[in-house]
Design an enzyme around this catalytic site. Structure first.
Site, PDB file in Angstrom:
ATOM      1  N   GLU A  59       0.820  -1.203   0.000  1.00 56.92           N
ATOM      2  CA  GLU A  59       0.000   0.000   0.000  1.00 56.92           C
ATOM      3  C   GLU A  59       0.858   1.258   0.000  1.00 56.92           C
ATOM      4  O   GLU A  59       0.510   2.256  -0.644  1.00 56.92           O
ATOM      5  CB  GLU A  59      -0.941  -0.003   1.211  1.00 56.92           C
ATOM      6  CG  GLU A  59      -2.048  -1.039   1.155  1.00 56.92           C
ATOM      7  CD  GLU A  59      -1.568  -2.457   1.427  1.00 56.92           C
ATOM      8  OE1 GLU A  59      -2.281  -3.408   1.058  1.00 56.92           O
ATOM      9  OE2 GLU A  59      -0.457  -2.627   1.987  1.00 56.92           O
ATOM     10  N   PRO A 270      10.543 -12.725  -2.650  1.00 55.84           N
ATOM     11  CA  PRO A 270       9.460 -12.996  -1.703  1.00 55.84           C
ATOM     12  C   PRO A 270       8.835 -11.702  -1.184  1.00 55.84           C
ATOM     13  O   PRO A 270       9.501 -10.672  -1.055  1.00 55.84           O
ATOM     14  CB  PRO A 270      10.154 -13.760  -0.568  1.00 55.84           C
ATOM     15  CG  PRO A 270      11.410 -14.303  -1.196  1.00 55.84           C
ATOM     16  CD  PRO A 270      11.824 -13.275  -2.209  1.00 55.84           C
ATOM     17  N   ARG A 271       7.563 -11.790  -0.856  1.00 52.40           N
ATOM     18  CA  ARG A 271       6.821 -10.618  -0.382  1.00 52.40           C
ATOM     19  C   ARG A 271       7.301 -10.164   0.992  1.00 52.40           C
ATOM     20  O   ARG A 271       7.409  -8.972   1.247  1.00 52.40           O
ATOM     21  CB  ARG A 271       5.329 -10.980  -0.331  1.00 52.40           C
ATOM     22  CG  ARG A 271       4.413  -9.903   0.224  1.00 52.40           C
ATOM     23  CD  ARG A 271       4.214  -8.787  -0.751  1.00 52.40           C
ATOM     24  NE  ARG A 271       3.183  -7.851  -0.314  1.00 52.40           N
ATOM     25  CZ  ARG A 271       2.834  -6.796  -1.022  1.00 52.40           C
ATOM     26  NH1 ARG A 271       3.409  -6.546  -2.180  1.00 52.40           N
ATOM     27  NH2 ARG A 271       1.901  -5.970  -0.584  1.00 52.40           N
ATOM     28  N   MET A 311      14.839  -4.833   0.262  1.00 51.18           N
ATOM     29  CA  MET A 311      13.578  -4.103   0.295  1.00 51.18           C
ATOM     30  C   MET A 311      13.627  -2.917  -0.661  1.00 51.18           C
ATOM     31  O   MET A 311      14.658  -2.275  -0.818  1.00 51.18           O
ATOM     32  CB  MET A 311      13.288  -3.603   1.714  1.00 51.18           C
ATOM     33  CG  MET A 311      13.047  -4.726   2.721  1.00 51.18           C
ATOM     34  SD  MET A 311      11.597  -5.710   2.330  1.00 51.18           S
ATOM     35  CE  MET A 311      10.301  -4.478   2.502  1.00 51.18           C
ATOM     36  N   GLY A 312      12.492  -2.637  -1.296  1.00 53.86           N
ATOM     37  CA  GLY A 312      12.345  -1.445  -2.107  1.00 53.86           C
ATOM     38  C   GLY A 312      12.940  -1.530  -3.490  1.00 53.86           C
ATOM     39  O   GLY A 312      13.043  -0.510  -4.178  1.00 53.86           O
ATOM     40  N   GLU A 313      13.339  -2.735  -3.952  1.00 50.83           N
ATOM     41  CA  GLU A 313      13.992  -2.863  -5.248  1.00 50.83           C
ATOM     42  C   GLU A 313      13.170  -3.654  -6.257  1.00 50.83           C
ATOM     43  O   GLU A 313      13.657  -3.938  -7.358  1.00 50.83           O
ATOM     44  CB  GLU A 313      15.358  -3.531  -5.089  1.00 50.83           C
ATOM     45  CG  GLU A 313      16.386  -2.663  -4.406  1.00 50.83           C
ATOM     46  CD  GLU A 313      17.797  -3.189  -4.613  1.00 50.83           C
ATOM     47  OE1 GLU A 313      18.649  -2.407  -5.071  1.00 50.83           O
ATOM     48  OE2 GLU A 313      18.039  -4.372  -4.332  1.00 50.83           O
ATOM     49  N   LEU A 339       0.508  -3.694 -12.134  1.00 47.68           N
ATOM     50  CA  LEU A 339       0.893  -2.511 -12.893  1.00 47.68           C
ATOM     51  C   LEU A 339       2.361  -2.146 -12.751  1.00 47.68           C
ATOM     52  O   LEU A 339       2.886  -1.396 -13.575  1.00 47.68           O
ATOM     53  CB  LEU A 339       0.035  -1.317 -12.469  1.00 47.68           C
ATOM     54  CG  LEU A 339      -1.460  -1.476 -12.746  1.00 47.68           C
ATOM     55  CD1 LEU A 339      -2.222  -0.292 -12.180  1.00 47.68           C
ATOM     56  CD2 LEU A 339      -1.728  -1.617 -14.238  1.00 47.68           C
ATOM     57  N   GLU A 340       3.029  -2.653 -11.720  1.00 47.74           N
ATOM     58  CA  GLU A 340       4.452  -2.312 -11.562  1.00 47.74           C
ATOM     59  C   GLU A 340       5.270  -2.750 -12.772  1.00 47.74           C
ATOM     60  O   GLU A 340       5.995  -1.935 -13.365  1.00 47.74           O
ATOM     61  CB  GLU A 340       4.998  -2.915 -10.268  1.00 47.74           C
ATOM     62  CG  GLU A 340       4.647  -2.113  -9.033  1.00 47.74           C
ATOM     63  CD  GLU A 340       5.405  -2.604  -7.815  1.00 47.74           C
ATOM     64  OE1 GLU A 340       6.347  -1.913  -7.389  1.00 47.74           O
ATOM     65  OE2 GLU A 340       5.053  -3.662  -7.291  1.00 47.74           O
TER      66      GLU A 340
END
Length: 425
Positions: A59, A270-271, A311-313, A339-340
């Site tokens: 989110e 992984p999420r 993270m964030g990549e 959409l990413e």
């Protein structure tokens, strides 16, 4: 306090021991109780405050265009973004580190106990409160109303599954929605589902999905190009935001793919970061030991799997790939943001579980820009076919990118609606 909220608050207190145990595991050695009881500093903020709540990392990523637009539109305000999870917190902090004005701050959302909610809102003193998608916390909403803080639900989403659960709590949700000044719904269907729970149509607008206004910064594109150069010409596919029970199926698909394309590389992301080590072990058990990005390891020619355990990549990793599979869709999670990769012009593949992104999936289907597979065997077959067909890959990528560009505009409509609640200064 009405009886629905009174009963709800009582049940929350009964469930508190379970909540504290879960939060302690997430926060590690840090005691989560002060953070989750609304005990933030009482010092008045130096500038007026806006407040946006996002549940977790997905989110926050989806709300990034809104975050940046709010900071630009209200230069005299700071923005506090709250999350429920530590991974969401890390993403907000990463966004804040990219700024030099100190106007973006993260805090954890308190548990929705009446006193904790009231304390949090009283100490934060926001001029406007925004709740992203389906984050409806009755005591926090009531605390905002009591202090005269305007409330908006932005990118409002309510899936059929969520509606079935909420219907059993309709009196509580009707009381909570009475505190919402404006609902910016993603679609007519979402608006109708909120109306079923008691949201007045006169305070509802259908604005479209903010996810189409996805932000792609220059750094992401630079990292993607560098990765693609390093990886060379080998076939590369990314499986992003994967879940427990899904990685094993993806590794099976990858093994089948490598029977016809031995040089193929899977970038597995992984999420949840707490599962990185377990997924690395799973790769090893499958006979495909992974090079781990977090350790600076690099996939050699014989390496089958590159583990994106940072993270964030994810967007940068998508951008470096020939094909992208979006996870949470081969297991009954409901999917993640299709959409990413589409915004980057990368062809999108998905499993059948898409309840959370039904509207986005429908838009991509309408442009023939989505490859849907039923299982790992079908995924391996689809991957092999697409790697053998560069023209079809190019068509899918262009079609997906076109869908993103054609549906942008929800951000501008949302900001215009918020202007009625808090005029820009």
């Amino acid at each position: 306090m009405g009886w629905p909220r009174l009963a709800y608050s009582g049940l929350l207190h009964l469930a508190a021991p379970l909540a504290w145990r879960r939060l302690r595991r997430e926060h590690g050695l840090t005691d989560p109780r002060p953070l989750r009881l609304g005990r933030i500093p009482e010092t008045p903020p130096e500038t007026p405050m806006l407040w946006l709540h996002c549940a977790s990392v997905g989110e926050v990523q989806a709300a990034r265009p809104l975050i940046e637009a709010l900071l630009e539109r209200y230069p005299g305000h700071s923005l506090t973004v709250t999350t429920m999870t530590a991974t969401g917190a890390e993403r907000v902090r990463a966004l804040a580190e990219g700024r030099d004005d100190g106007r973006l701050v993260h805090r954890f959302l308190p548990l929705d106990f009446p006193r904790a909610a009231a304390r949090f809102v009283e100490r934060l003193r926001p001029e406007l409160a925004l709740f992203f998608e389906t984050e409806l916390w009755p005591n926090l909403l009531h605390a905002c109303q009591r202090r005269g803080v305007p409330v908006a639900v932005v990118n409002g989403r309510l899936s059929p599954r969520a509606l079935r659960g909420y219907r059993r709590l309709r009196p509580l949700l009707r009381e909570a929605l009475a505190c919402v000044d404006w609902l910016a719904a993603k679609s007519e269907e979402d608006a109708a589902r909120f109306a079923t729970l008691g949201m007045p149509s006169r305070r509802t607008s259908v604005v479209g999905s903010l996810k189409f206004d996805i932000a792609l910064d220059d750094v992401t594109q630079v990292v993607s190009e560098r990765l693609r150069t390093w990886l060379g010409r080998r076939p590369v596919w990314v499986a992003g935001s994967t879940h427990e029970g899904e990685e094993a199926r993806l590794l099976t698909a990858h093994r089948r793919l490598r029977e016809c394309l031995p040089e193929a590389l899977l970038v597995l992301v992984p999420r949840h970061p707490q599962r990185f080590d377990a997924v690395a072990m799973l790769c090893e058990q499958a006979g495909m030991p992974a090079a781990r990005r977090s350790r600076g390891e690099w996939p050699e020619a014989a390496t089958a799997v590159y583990l994106g355990d940072t993270m964030g990549e994810l967007a940068a990793l998508y951008g470096a790939a020939d094909l992208a599979f979006v996870g949470g869709s081969l297991v009954p999670v409901g999917g993640h943001n299709l959409l990413e990769p589409a915004a980057l012009g990368v062809p999108v593949l998905t499993g059948p579980a898409l309840a959370n992104f039904a509207d986005v999936a429908e838009a991509l289907r309408g442009a023939d820009a989505l490859v849907e597979v039923a299982d790992e065997a079908a995924l391996a077959e689809a991957l092999a076919g697409l790697f053998a067909d560069p023209a079809e890959r190019r068509r899918l990528g262009e079609a997906g990118h076109g869908v993103v560009m054609a549906n942008r505009g929800a951000l501008a409509t949302t900001l215009a609606g918020l202007e009625r609640l808090l005029p820009a200064k």
